[in-house]
Motif scaffolding. Structure first.
Motif, PDB file in Angstrom:
ATOM      1  N   ILE A 159       0.870  -1.179   0.000  1.00  0.00           N
ATOM      2  CA  ILE A 159       0.000   0.000   0.000  1.00  0.00           C
ATOM      3  C   ILE A 159       0.906   1.228   0.000  1.00  0.00           C
ATOM      4  O   ILE A 159       1.827   1.329   0.816  1.00  0.00           O
ATOM      5  CB  ILE A 159      -0.895   0.043   1.255  1.00  0.00           C
ATOM      6  CG1 ILE A 159      -1.690  -1.254   1.406  1.00  0.00           C
ATOM      7  CG2 ILE A 159      -1.818   1.258   1.232  1.00  0.00           C
ATOM      8  CD1 ILE A 159      -2.199  -1.493   2.805  1.00  0.00           C
ATOM      9  N   GLU A 160       0.643   2.149  -0.890  1.00  0.00           N
ATOM     10  CA  GLU A 160       1.372   3.408  -0.877  1.00  0.00           C
ATOM     11  C   GLU A 160       0.378   4.530  -0.641  1.00  0.00           C
ATOM     12  O   GLU A 160      -0.687   4.567  -1.267  1.00  0.00           O
ATOM     13  CB  GLU A 160       2.113   3.645  -2.195  1.00  0.00           C
ATOM     14  CG  GLU A 160       3.017   4.870  -2.141  1.00  0.00           C
ATOM     15  CD  GLU A 160       3.873   5.017  -3.388  1.00  0.00           C
ATOM     16  OE1 GLU A 160       5.099   4.926  -3.275  1.00  0.00           O
ATOM     17  OE2 GLU A 160       3.291   5.230  -4.472  1.00  0.00           O
ATOM     18  N   ARG A 161       0.704   5.408   0.278  1.00  0.00           N
ATOM     19  CA  ARG A 161      -0.216   6.504   0.564  1.00  0.00           C
ATOM     20  C   ARG A 161       0.540   7.759   0.988  1.00  0.00           C
ATOM     21  O   ARG A 161       1.672   7.696   1.459  1.00  0.00           O
ATOM     22  CB  ARG A 161      -1.236   6.094   1.626  1.00  0.00           C
ATOM     23  CG  ARG A 161      -0.661   5.728   2.982  1.00  0.00           C
ATOM     24  CD  ARG A 161      -1.778   5.287   3.922  1.00  0.00           C
ATOM     25  NE  ARG A 161      -1.267   5.043   5.274  1.00  0.00           N
ATOM     26  CZ  ARG A 161      -2.049   4.811   6.327  1.00  0.00           C
ATOM     27  NH1 ARG A 161      -3.365   4.782   6.195  1.00  0.00           N
ATOM     28  NH2 ARG A 161      -1.523   4.607   7.513  1.00  0.00           N
ATOM     29  N   ILE A 162      -0.144   8.882   0.815  1.00  0.00           N
ATOM     30  CA  ILE A 162       0.336  10.192   1.251  1.00  0.00           C
ATOM     31  C   ILE A 162      -0.358  10.522   2.561  1.00  0.00           C
ATOM     32  O   ILE A 162      -1.567  10.312   2.707  1.00  0.00           O
ATOM     33  CB  ILE A 162      -0.009  11.284   0.211  1.00  0.00           C
ATOM     34  CG1 ILE A 162       0.804  11.092  -1.058  1.00  0.00           C
ATOM     35  CG2 ILE A 162       0.230  12.672   0.789  1.00  0.00           C
ATOM     36  CD1 ILE A 162       2.203  11.638  -0.987  1.00  0.00           C
ATOM     37  N   ARG A 163       0.387  11.070   3.503  1.00  0.00           N
ATOM     38  CA  ARG A 163      -0.211  11.487   4.777  1.00  0.00           C
ATOM     39  C   ARG A 163       0.013  12.987   4.949  1.00  0.00           C
ATOM     40  O   ARG A 163       1.085  13.514   4.641  1.00  0.00           O
ATOM     41  CB  ARG A 163       0.376  10.703   5.940  1.00  0.00           C
ATOM     42  CG  ARG A 163       0.389   9.203   5.681  1.00  0.00           C
ATOM     43  CD  ARG A 163       0.480   8.386   6.928  1.00  0.00           C
ATOM     44  NE  ARG A 163      -0.814   8.352   7.622  1.00  0.00           N
ATOM     45  CZ  ARG A 163      -1.004   7.738   8.788  1.00  0.00           C
ATOM     46  NH1 ARG A 163       0.008   7.132   9.382  1.00  0.00           N
ATOM     47  NH2 ARG A 163      -2.194   7.729   9.355  1.00  0.00           N
ATOM     48  N   SER A 164      -1.030  13.664   5.439  1.00  0.00           N
ATOM     49  CA  SER A 164      -1.015  15.124   5.504  1.00  0.00           C
ATOM     50  C   SER A 164      -1.457  15.609   6.878  1.00  0.00           C
ATOM     51  O   SER A 164      -2.276  14.971   7.547  1.00  0.00           O
ATOM     52  CB  SER A 164      -1.965  15.715   4.449  1.00  0.00           C
ATOM     53  OG  SER A 164      -1.628  15.273   3.157  1.00  0.00           O
ATOM     54  N   LEU A 165      -0.910  16.756   7.282  1.00  0.00           N
ATOM     55  CA  LEU A 165      -1.353  17.461   8.476  1.00  0.00           C
ATOM     56  C   LEU A 165      -1.872  18.823   8.040  1.00  0.00           C
ATOM     57  O   LEU A 165      -1.180  19.564   7.342  1.00  0.00           O
ATOM     58  CB  LEU A 165      -0.207  17.634   9.471  1.00  0.00           C
ATOM     59  CG  LEU A 165       0.221  16.410  10.287  1.00  0.00           C
ATOM     60  CD1 LEU A 165       1.435  16.749  11.139  1.00  0.00           C
ATOM     61  CD2 LEU A 165      -0.913  15.891  11.152  1.00  0.00           C
ATOM     62  N   SER A 166      -3.118  19.118   8.431  1.00  0.00           N
ATOM     63  CA  SER A 166      -3.753  20.389   8.058  1.00  0.00           C
ATOM     64  C   SER A 166      -3.703  20.618   6.561  1.00  0.00           C
ATOM     65  O   SER A 166      -3.483  21.735   6.087  1.00  0.00           O
ATOM     66  CB  SER A 166      -3.075  21.557   8.793  1.00  0.00           C
ATOM     67  OG  SER A 166      -3.147  21.372  10.194  1.00  0.00           O
ATOM     68  N   GLY A 167      -3.882  19.549   5.794  1.00  0.00           N
ATOM     69  CA  GLY A 167      -3.926  19.641   4.346  1.00  0.00           C
ATOM     70  C   GLY A 167      -2.569  19.696   3.670  1.00  0.00           C
ATOM     71  O   GLY A 167      -2.491  19.720   2.446  1.00  0.00           O
ATOM     72  N   GLN A 168      -1.486  19.699   4.453  1.00  0.00           N
ATOM     73  CA  GLN A 168      -0.139  19.791   3.894  1.00  0.00           C
ATOM     74  C   GLN A 168       0.524  18.415   3.906  1.00  0.00           C
ATOM     75  O   GLN A 168       0.694  17.813   4.961  1.00  0.00           O
ATOM     76  CB  GLN A 168       0.702  20.774   4.728  1.00  0.00           C
ATOM     77  CG  GLN A 168       2.121  20.955   4.216  1.00  0.00           C
ATOM     78  CD  GLN A 168       2.166  21.615   2.847  1.00  0.00           C
ATOM     79  OE1 GLN A 168       1.396  22.521   2.562  1.00  0.00           O
ATOM     80  NE2 GLN A 168       3.087  21.160   2.008  1.00  0.00           N
ATOM     81  N   PRO A 169       0.919  17.883   2.733  1.00  0.00           N
ATOM     82  CA  PRO A 169       1.593  16.583   2.719  1.00  0.00           C
ATOM     83  C   PRO A 169       2.878  16.622   3.542  1.00  0.00           C
ATOM     84  O   PRO A 169       3.693  17.539   3.391  1.00  0.00           O
ATOM     85  CB  PRO A 169       1.902  16.351   1.238  1.00  0.00           C
ATOM     86  CG  PRO A 169       0.923  17.207   0.506  1.00  0.00           C
ATOM     87  CD  PRO A 169       0.728  18.421   1.377  1.00  0.00           C
TER      88      PRO A 169
END
Length: 253
Positions: free
Chosen positions: A143-153
């Protein structure tokens, strides 16, 4: 004062089989852990009282309390004042502080949002075989995914799972943000511990494009091997993190 003499206990099945010569509370902990592993105690379940557990295991209430305290310290159980002891659920708040160590330089820690980029089955690499204890004929799920805080990757991560532990994974229509809860609820696999290694790397062109950073920008690589309650490897995870406004935080005690 509790008698520390090591005496075999009667097994819960009534067979009288001894369970080894360890501190008595550690023996009790092993018996209670087996209930978690076997699914007799499920996430969110209210446990019997200390008195009832002591009766079942033929030990003192103080020994049971010490075993439960040890499991609570490991975030496997939750004590609720006036309500009893419950099996911990892998909810976001617990996972955030136990397994997610990235925090913003300013403000309070938040659990990141996730966007899955890809998922599929493949043959394992040599590293995946060694980490997950796989053979040549085994397959993995990636699984590959992007994780973001407050909309920022802030990071891109690759999660590798042994296919034989997660049957029908490819039938999932949605992979939730909290995959540890998914493992627990769908396959009965509870993550009990994880080992992490940190290393500085340069962003590849592909990661830079996904993260919106410069090619070659310094990233923090976090490699994690997560294990279940029986200490068997379950998940290999590689996270490549932008640390412009976040840091990796650990409390040493």
């Amino acid at each position: 004062m509790e008698n520390k003499k090591q005496v075999p206990e009667a097994a819960e099945s009534g067979s009288g089989e001894p369970i080894g010569f360890k501190p008595l509370y550690a023996q009790v902990r092993e018996r209670l852990m087996r209930r978690l592993v076997d699914g007799a105690w499920l996430p969110g379940m209210l446990l019997p009282s200390e008195m009832e557990l002591a009766r079942q295991l033929n030990v003192s209430q103080g020994t049971v309390r010490k075993a439960l305290d040890s499991m609570t310290a490991d975030n496997l159980l939750l004590r609720r004042q006036g309500r009893g002891t419950y099996v911990a659920e892998p909810e976001e708040s617990r996972i955030m502080f136990q397994f997610f160590r990235l925090s913003p330089d300013e403000g309070s820690p938040n659990f990141p949002d996730s966007k899955v980029l890809s998922t599929g089955s493949a043959s394992p690499t040599k590293t995946e075989k060694e980490a997950l204890g796989l053979g040549d004929a085994d397959e993995v799920i990636r699984i590959e995914r992007i994780r973001s805080l407050s909309g920022q990757p802030i990071l891109i991560e690759t999660i590798t799972l042994p296919s034989n532990r997660f049957p029908d994974f490819d039938h999932l229509t949605i992979i939730p943000n909290n995959v540890y809860r998914l493992y627990s609820e769908r396959w009965g696999i509870t993550i009990g511990s994880a080992e992490e290694r940190l290393k500085a790397i340069a962003a590849s062109a592909r990661d830079a494009a996904k993260l919106g950073c410069e090619n070659g920008e310094p990233l923090l690589l976090i490699s994690r091997l997560a294990r279940d309650l029986e200490n068997r490897p379950v998940e290999l995870r590689w996270s490549r993190c932008i640390t412009r406004e976040i840091h990796y935080a650990v409390n040493l005690r």
